[in-house]
Design a protein around this motif. Structure first.
Motif, PDB file in Angstrom:
ATOM      1  N   CYS A 189       3.194  -0.257   3.683  1.00 32.15           N
ATOM      2  CA  CYS A 189       3.321   0.856   4.627  1.00 32.15           C
ATOM      3  C   CYS A 189       2.402   0.631   5.835  1.00 32.15           C
ATOM      4  CB  CYS A 189       2.972   2.162   3.918  1.00 32.15           C
ATOM      5  SG  CYS A 189       2.964   3.574   5.051  1.00 32.15           S
ATOM      6  N   CYS A 201      -0.277   4.003   5.624  1.00 26.00           N
ATOM      7  CA  CYS A 201      -1.285   4.199   4.573  1.00 26.00           C
ATOM      8  C   CYS A 201      -1.590   2.929   3.788  1.00 26.00           C
ATOM      9  CB  CYS A 201      -0.862   5.323   3.620  1.00 26.00           C
ATOM     10  SG  CYS A 201       0.542   4.909   2.580  1.00 26.00           S
ATOM     11  N   CYS A 212       8.001   5.545   3.806  1.00 29.96           N
ATOM     12  CA  CYS A 212       7.019   5.237   2.768  1.00 29.96           C
ATOM     13  C   CYS A 212       7.128   6.253   1.634  1.00 29.96           C
ATOM     14  CB  CYS A 212       5.607   5.273   3.365  1.00 29.96           C
ATOM     15  SG  CYS A 212       4.303   5.114   2.130  1.00 29.96           S
TER      16      CYS A 212
HETATM   17 ZN   LIG Z   1       2.536   5.250   3.623  1.00 27.19          ZN
END
Ligand SMILES: [Zn+2]
Length: 116
Positions: free
Chosen positions: A21, A24, A57
């Motif tokens: 991702c 994050c 995500c």
């Molecule tokens: Zn993420």
């Protein structure tokens, strides 16, 4: 009066084989989803005019378009998915198919009539 416009159908989300991702940093939890747009006449799909695909995500639910993907591995599997996994359903062309049948029918009509 002819009623026409554009409509869209959603692409079922599918998990990518790999990828990180961009937001994050969670690994191996990236999904691809999107929708396909098509032109309809009297609500009969006529022909496709494009698709919108993006990654989501599974952890932070962030959605990323292609230009936001920095990771090459993720970009590769995203491109691969877009090219190979998303097929335009045949019914998006049903208007064109019906039109083709109508044209063939109209053009062979005189010959059929002359046979009598
Ligand atoms: Zn993420």
């Amino acid at each position: 009066m002819i009623i026409f416009g554009t409509s869209s159908s959603t692409i079922a989300p599918q998990k990518l084989d790999n990828g990180i991702c961009p937001h994050c940093g969670t690994q191996n939890n990236m999904w691809v989803q999107g929708y396909k747009k098509y032109v309809h006449v009297f609500w009969i799909p006529f022909f496709p005019i494009g698709k919108k695909v993006y990654t989501v995500c599974g952890h932070c639910k962030g959605a990323f378009e292609k230009r936001e993907i920095q990771n090459q591995e993720l970009l590769n599997s995203f491109e691969d998915f877009k090219k190979n996994k998303i097929k335009t359903p045949w019914y998006h062309f049903i208007g064109l198919i019906l039109l083709a049948f109508a044209i063939v029918f109209v053009s062979i009509m005189p010959y059929l009539a002359n046979n009598n």
